[in-house]
Design a protein around this motif. Structure first.
Motif, PDB file in Angstrom:
ATOM      1  N   ARG A 159      29.167 -18.697 -19.305  1.00 53.73           N
ATOM      2  CA  ARG A 159      28.101 -18.492 -20.277  1.00 53.73           C
ATOM      3  C   ARG A 159      28.496 -17.480 -21.342  1.00 53.73           C
ATOM      4  O   ARG A 159      28.031 -17.564 -22.476  1.00 53.73           O
ATOM      5  N   ARG A 160      29.337 -16.509 -20.979  1.00 60.80           N
ATOM      6  CA  ARG A 160      29.767 -15.494 -21.925  1.00 60.80           C
ATOM      7  C   ARG A 160      31.273 -15.300 -21.782  1.00 60.80           C
ATOM      8  O   ARG A 160      31.886 -15.693 -20.773  1.00 60.80           O
ATOM      9  N   SER A 161      31.844 -14.670 -22.782  1.00 61.42           N
ATOM     10  CA  SER A 161      33.289 -14.402 -22.772  1.00 61.42           C
ATOM     11  C   SER A 161      33.505 -12.923 -23.083  1.00 61.42           C
ATOM     12  O   SER A 161      32.852 -12.360 -23.976  1.00 61.42           O
ATOM     13  N   PRO A 162      34.395 -12.250 -22.354  1.00 60.51           N
ATOM     14  CA  PRO A 162      34.626 -10.822 -22.614  1.00 60.51           C
ATOM     15  C   PRO A 162      35.271 -10.598 -23.974  1.00 60.51           C
ATOM     16  O   PRO A 162      35.997 -11.452 -24.503  1.00 60.51           O
ATOM     17  N   ARG A 163      35.032  -9.423 -24.524  1.00 57.13           N
ATOM     18  CA  ARG A 163      35.578  -9.080 -25.835  1.00 57.13           C
ATOM     19  C   ARG A 163      36.142  -7.652 -25.809  1.00 57.13           C
ATOM     20  O   ARG A 163      35.754  -6.833 -24.983  1.00 57.13           O
ATOM     21  N   GLY A 164      37.027  -7.410 -26.762  1.00 57.13           N
ATOM     22  CA  GLY A 164      37.529  -6.053 -26.978  1.00 57.13           C
ATOM     23  C   GLY A 164      38.249  -5.486 -25.778  1.00 57.13           C
ATOM     24  O   GLY A 164      39.058  -6.148 -25.110  1.00 57.13           O
ATOM     25  N   ARG A 165      37.948  -4.222 -25.492  1.00 56.61           N
ATOM     26  CA  ARG A 165      38.608  -3.532 -24.393  1.00 56.61           C
ATOM     27  C   ARG A 165      38.295  -4.187 -23.053  1.00 56.61           C
ATOM     28  O   ARG A 165      39.179  -4.274 -22.179  1.00 56.61           O
ATOM     29  N   ASN A 166      37.058  -4.661 -22.865  1.00 57.32           N
ATOM     30  CA  ASN A 166      36.710  -5.307 -21.601  1.00 57.32           C
ATOM     31  C   ASN A 166      37.562  -6.548 -21.356  1.00 57.32           C
ATOM     32  O   ASN A 166      37.951  -6.842 -20.219  1.00 57.32           O
ATOM     33  N   ARG A 167      37.879  -7.272 -22.432  1.00 56.14           N
ATOM     34  CA  ARG A 167      38.721  -8.453 -22.281  1.00 56.14           C
ATOM     35  C   ARG A 167      40.127  -8.076 -21.831  1.00 56.14           C
ATOM     36  O   ARG A 167      40.720  -8.749 -20.977  1.00 56.14           O
ATOM     37  N   GLU A 168      40.694  -7.004 -22.415  1.00 59.72           N
ATOM     38  CA  GLU A 168      42.039  -6.583 -22.037  1.00 59.72           C
ATOM     39  C   GLU A 168      42.087  -6.157 -20.574  1.00 59.72           C
ATOM     40  O   GLU A 168      42.983  -6.561 -19.814  1.00 59.72           O
ATOM     41  N   VAL A 169      41.110  -5.337 -20.182  1.00 63.61           N
ATOM     42  CA  VAL A 169      41.104  -4.847 -18.796  1.00 63.61           C
ATOM     43  C   VAL A 169      40.887  -5.994 -17.827  1.00 63.61           C
ATOM     44  O   VAL A 169      41.545  -6.099 -16.771  1.00 63.61           O
ATOM     45  N   TYR A 170      39.969  -6.899 -18.181  1.00 58.41           N
ATOM     46  CA  TYR A 170      39.664  -8.036 -17.304  1.00 58.41           C
ATOM     47  C   TYR A 170      40.873  -8.964 -17.165  1.00 58.41           C
ATOM     48  O   TYR A 170      41.185  -9.456 -16.072  1.00 58.41           O
ATOM     49  N   ALA A 171      41.583  -9.199 -18.268  1.00 58.26           N
ATOM     50  CA  ALA A 171      42.752 -10.076 -18.228  1.00 58.26           C
ATOM     51  C   ALA A 171      43.859  -9.463 -17.378  1.00 58.26           C
ATOM     52  O   ALA A 171      44.522 -10.158 -16.589  1.00 58.26           O
ATOM     53  N   LYS A 172      44.087  -8.158 -17.530  1.00 56.64           N
ATOM     54  CA  LYS A 172      45.123  -7.504 -16.722  1.00 56.64           C
ATOM     55  C   LYS A 172      44.768  -7.544 -15.235  1.00 56.64           C
ATOM     56  O   LYS A 172      45.636  -7.762 -14.378  1.00 56.64           O
ATOM     57  N   LEU A 173      43.489  -7.338 -14.922  1.00 58.84           N
ATOM     58  CA  LEU A 173      43.071  -7.358 -13.525  1.00 58.84           C
ATOM     59  C   LEU A 173      43.227  -8.750 -12.929  1.00 58.84           C
ATOM     60  O   LEU A 173      43.690  -8.913 -11.790  1.00 58.84           O
ATOM     61  N   LEU A 174      42.893  -9.792 -13.702  1.00 60.62           N
ATOM     62  CA  LEU A 174      43.064 -11.151 -13.204  1.00 60.62           C
ATOM     63  C   LEU A 174      44.540 -11.494 -13.043  1.00 60.62           C
ATOM     64  O   LEU A 174      44.929 -12.207 -12.099  1.00 60.62           O
ATOM     65  N   ALA A 175      45.365 -11.012 -13.968  1.00 57.92           N
ATOM     66  CA  ALA A 175      46.804 -11.263 -13.840  1.00 57.92           C
ATOM     67  C   ALA A 175      47.359 -10.602 -12.587  1.00 57.92           C
ATOM     68  O   ALA A 175      48.210 -11.172 -11.877  1.00 57.92           O
ATOM     69  N   ALA A 176      46.882  -9.391 -12.292  1.00 58.28           N
ATOM     70  CA  ALA A 176      47.343  -8.716 -11.077  1.00 58.28           C
ATOM     71  C   ALA A 176      46.880  -9.460  -9.833  1.00 58.28           C
ATOM     72  O   ALA A 176      47.626  -9.586  -8.853  1.00 58.28           O
ATOM     73  N   LEU A 177      45.634  -9.968  -9.862  1.00 56.34           N
ATOM     74  CA  LEU A 177      45.146 -10.732  -8.717  1.00 56.34           C
ATOM     75  C   LEU A 177      45.922 -12.025  -8.547  1.00 56.34           C
ATOM     76  O   LEU A 177      46.227 -12.447  -7.431  1.00 56.34           O
ATOM     77  N   ALA A 178      46.269 -12.680  -9.688  1.00 60.21           N
ATOM     78  CA  ALA A 178      47.042 -13.915  -9.601  1.00 60.21           C
ATOM     79  C   ALA A 178      48.444 -13.659  -9.054  1.00 60.21           C
ATOM     80  O   ALA A 178      49.003 -14.475  -8.308  1.00 60.21           O
ATOM     81  N   GLY A 179      49.062 -12.512  -9.417  1.00 60.57           N
ATOM     82  CA  GLY A 179      50.394 -12.212  -8.915  1.00 60.57           C
ATOM     83  C   GLY A 179      50.409 -11.845  -7.450  1.00 60.57           C
ATOM     84  O   GLY A 179      51.385 -12.106  -6.743  1.00 60.57           O
ATOM     85  N   SER A 180      49.320 -11.221  -6.968  1.00 61.83           N
ATOM     86  CA  SER A 180      49.291 -10.778  -5.574  1.00 61.83           C
ATOM     87  C   SER A 180      48.759 -11.835  -4.624  1.00 61.83           C
ATOM     88  O   SER A 180      48.805 -11.660  -3.411  1.00 61.83           O
ATOM     89  N   ALA A 181      48.226 -12.950  -5.203  1.00 61.52           N
ATOM     90  CA  ALA A 181      47.652 -13.977  -4.319  1.00 61.52           C
ATOM     91  C   ALA A 181      48.760 -14.708  -3.581  1.00 61.52           C
ATOM     92  O   ALA A 181      48.969 -14.526  -2.381  1.00 61.52           O
TER      93      ALA A 181
END
Length: 408
Positions: A47-69
């Motif tokens: 329904r919504r998409s992150p923007r700005g700093r929240n988008r950067e932090v969220y993307a890095k956190l998802l990338a870390a979760l994808a690498g550790s899965a």
């Protein structure tokens, strides 16, 4: 100067999968990003998409979760599937095409030692967001369901548990069944909206709770009759303790300790802040524990609530009957609206036909005029006037000679 594109993010359903693979709740993930849990839920539902700093932090956190899965995540998902997690498939047809969208509701295990399948409150919690996947062309008949079939599947999955929950909210069996039927009838009226909702089971549950706790029921005659209590003394004591709580506190206790929702989800469904929901939950637990000290343990309270809900022997109506009632009510209100519109048009036309076309001043009210002498009636005639009257009466039949013009 051009703006640089935002950090790429995985699809919404992949974001949720990565969070679950990393054993993170929405609250923990929201705390790391610095937003509210409802914002994370909106990101995962699309329904919504992150923007700005929240988008950067969220993307890095998802990338870390994808690498550790890796393989560990695959093994965890396989173990979760083998643990008996329930899921039902709901589908709807798109209005603009023939493609079918499949909605999958997953049932995670509740916290504690109670098995969800054995619990009286087993249904899809709102934090399990549905996953929408397009079905390839040519497979609509096997993978997709019609709206009626999807509604029947949702009803069969949620209605039995909702009837028992409504019974704990109201203490009345007939009102519990009526609340669930009205909630599903409302869902059928708004099925395109419910089918798109991230949590259709939560949508119906909120509607059923609202109808069950409506204060208008106290004015109905059949709701004033005494309801037969549960057969067991312990069950009667627990139901009496629940009914002594104010409706918002009772609803919060049932959602958290009965259904097993988290505190943020409970606060969102009761339309309260998290702090207010925590206060209500604490007060409700203390009130129940004051009357029944053996229920001070939340796990024991959950078990007793499930047992009390199961002793009611409540059954929900069949799905076709609920859909038929919704359609009949919709036809009735449609016809009533048409009749009212016709009556309004007729009244307006009659008013325009009979209304005056020019201004007519109103007749003023009468007033008393003073100073005018009263009218005097004629008195007796004198002898002279009497003789004149007689002479005039004698000459009236003949009259004087008429003057006629003469021609020359």
């Amino acid at each position: 100067m051009t703006r640089s594109p935002g950090t790429p993010l995985p699809p919404p359903h992949e974001r949720r999968r990565l969070r679950e693979a990393g054993a993170l709740t929405r609250a923990r993930l929201a705390e790391r990003v610095g937003v509210r849990p409802g914002t994370v839920r909106a990101w995962e539902s699309g329904r919504r998409s992150p923007r700005g700093r929240n988008r950067e932090v969220y993307a890095k956190l998802l990338a870390a979760l994808a690498g550790s899965a890796g393989t560990a995540g695959d093994a965890e998902r396989g173990a979760g599937a083998g643990a008996g997690a329930r899921e039902s498939v709901f589908a709807r047809q798109k209005e603009e095409g023939t493609a079918v969208v499949t909605v999958r509701l997953e049932k995670p295990a509740r916290r504690g030692a109670v098995v969800p399948e054995a619990s009286a409150f087993a249904q899809a919690p709102p934090q399990a967001a549905p996953r929408r996947e397009p079905v390839p062309a040519g497979h609509e008949g096997t993978a997709g369901l019609t709206p009626a079939q999807a509604f029947d599947a949702l009803y069969a999955f949620c209605a039995p548990a909702l009837v028992r929950q409504a019974y704990l909210l109201t203490g009345r069996r007939d009102l519990a069944r009526e609340s669930v039927e009205r909630a599903f009838q409302r869902a059928w009226d708004r099925w395109p909206e419910v089918a798109r909702d991230p949590d259709p089971a939560g949508w119906v549950r909120a509607a059923a709770y609202e109808w069950a706790l409506s204060p208008s029921h106290r004015w109905r005659r059949h709701d004033r009759r005494a309801e037969p209590p549960p057969p067991g003394a312990d069950d009667r004591a627990l139901l009496d303790a629940l009914l002594r709580l104010p409706p918002p506190y009772r609803r919060t206790l049932l959602l958290y300790d009965g259904v097993g929702l988290g505190l943020p989800e409970t606060a969102a469904e009761t339309e309260a802040s998290t702090r207010a929901a925590a206060g209500r939950l604490t007060y409700a637990r203390e009130s129940v524990a004051a009357l029944l000290p053996e229920l001070s343990d939340p796990d024991e309270l959950h078990r007793r609530l499930a047992e009390l809900a199961s002793t009611g022997r409540l059954r929900a109506a069949e799905p076709p009957e609920v859909r038929g009632g919704s359609e009949r009510r919709a036809r009735f209100w449609t016809r009533a609206a048409v009749a009212f519109t016709v009556a309004l048009i007729g009244t307006t036309a009659l008013t325009l036909r009979t209304a005056p076309t020019r201004y007519e001043p109103p007749v003023p009210a009468g007033e008393t005029v003073r100073g005018v002498p009263p009218r005097v009636a004629p008195g007796p005639l004198s002898e002279e006037r009497r003789e004149l009257r007689d002479r005039l009466r004698e000459e009236l039949p003949g009259g004087p000679e008429r003057l006629a013009p003469q021609t020359r």
